[in-house]
Design a protein around this motif. Structure first.
Motif, PDB file in Angstrom:
ATOM      1  N   GLU A  69       0.835  -1.209   0.000  1.00 36.10           N
ATOM      2  CA  GLU A  69       0.000   0.000   0.000  1.00 36.10           C
ATOM      3  C   GLU A  69       0.864   1.251   0.000  1.00 36.10           C
ATOM      4  N   TYR A  70       2.034   1.180   0.668  1.00 40.88           N
ATOM      5  CA  TYR A  70       2.979   2.289   0.746  1.00 40.88           C
ATOM      6  C   TYR A  70       4.280   1.876   0.045  1.00 40.88           C
ATOM      7  N   GLU A  88       7.881   1.895  -1.901  1.00 39.30           N
ATOM      8  CA  GLU A  88       9.089   2.698  -1.711  1.00 39.30           C
ATOM      9  C   GLU A  88      10.023   2.523  -2.900  1.00 39.30           C
ATOM     10  N   GLY A 113       6.284   6.304   2.041  1.00 39.82           N
ATOM     11  CA  GLY A 113       5.289   6.810   2.967  1.00 39.82           C
ATOM     12  C   GLY A 113       4.056   7.388   2.315  1.00 39.82           C
ATOM     13  N   GLY A 149       0.622   6.320   0.475  1.00 44.56           N
ATOM     14  CA  GLY A 149      -0.246   5.173   0.230  1.00 44.56           C
ATOM     15  C   GLY A 149      -1.051   5.314  -1.046  1.00 44.56           C
TER      16      GLY A 149
END
Length: 314
Positions: free
Chosen positions: A163-164, A166, A176, A178
């Motif tokens: 969902e987040y 990187e 950070g 989403g």
């Protein structure tokens, strides 16, 4: 619903109407409607085509308009519309010029498409070739190769299960942030388009599939061998789907001029000719039919699926 790497050749098509370059568009496409496009997609869905594909250009400069035309539908909007009128056929961008947009924007669009379609996306990407398009959007045309490489890497992160997501690169960095919905597929297939040495290397190192851009039959075997050699050299042991664009097709004996490059005739003869692609190591062929209208095109699609495809065993 992955494209099979064994068994008969799979077949898909880039849709008409949604891109109207003078290189391939039929005269009737200029007056075609959204209903016509939907009917073609439904025919592909019903008759067993592996995928339907849509191209990507944001804007075409006047200097290229005579050849390219300016009718280029947005691929995400087009494929989302067609997802709603089909059930099983895969939906492919062939190709998305992903360097024109931030990878988080691209990921949001295509993740939503995959989610809404139940996991039917194939994300085909390419470097692009229109300088004015890049300049207007503030993208780096001269560095578009390196830009595409990093964008692919960023998209793999952004279209993954997290969902987040990187990613940290030279041009793009995100963490950070989403993004829901996630794609329905655990891993969205990413196919690389292009036949230049850089494009073949990119497909070998970074792609799940390769979409050549019109390599003639006599050039394909060497290109495919190079693709596999580069993939092995890069230590990528994952299988790669190899595609090919066929000559224009017409099933049966046309009663009108279809052009000297067009393959036409009896279904078994067409299948025999197309099986040569499989012998080169091709897994899926992208077909295009000559036609004078929507009904002739859908008739050709149905005839190919019923009479030619059963003879495509490799």
């Amino acid at each position: 619903m992955p494209i099979p790497l064994t068994g008969p050749l799979s077949y898909g098509m880039q849709l008409p109407i949604q891109s109207q370059s003078a290189l391939y568009a039929e005269p009737w496409e200029a007056g075609a409607t959204p209903a016509d496009l939907a009917e073609i997609a439904r025919t592909a869905d019903r008759t067993g085509f592996a995928y339907i594909a849509s191209c990507d250009h944001v804007a075409v400069p006047r200097r290229l308009a005579a050849g390219m035309g300016t009718a280029w539908y947005d691929p995400v909007a087009s494929l989302a519309f067609l997802a709603g009128v089909t059930e099983r056929v895969l939906l492919m961008s062939h190709v998305a010029v992903v360097g024109l947009r931030h990878p988080l924007v691209t990921a949001k669009q295509y993740a939503t498409l995959d989610h809404l379609s139940g996991g039917r996306l194939i994300l085909g990407v390419g470097a692009g070739h229109v300088r004015e398009e890049f300049d207007a959007l503030g993208a780096d045309f001269d560095g578009r190769g390196a830009l595409l490489d990093e964008t692919i890497d960023a998209l793999k992160a952004a279209l993954g299960p997290e969902e987040y997501p990187e990613f940290a690169g030279e041009r793009f960095s995100f963490a950070g942030l989403g993004q829901l919905p996630r794609p329905a597929q655990e891993r969205v297939p990413l196919w690389v388009g292009g036949s230049s040495p850089a494009a073949v290397r990119r497909a070998a190192v970074r792609g799940d599939g390769w979409l050549p851009q019109g390599d003639p039959r006599d050039r394909l075997p060497a290109q495919i061998a190079r693709l596999h050699a580069l993939r092995e050299e890069a230590g990528n042991a994952e299988p790669v789907v190899v595609g090919a664009l066929t000559e224009p097709l017409y099933v049966g004996e046309p009663g009108w001029p279809v052009g000297r490059r067009t393959l036409s005739g009896k279904p078994q003869a067409l299948a025999e000719s197309l099986r040569a692609y499989a012998a080169m190591g091709v897994h899926q062929i992208q077909v295009r039919f000559r036609s004078r209208g929507v009904s002739e095109l859908t008739d050709q699609m149905a005839a190919f699926a019923a009479e030619v495809a059963p003879h495509l065993d490799r």
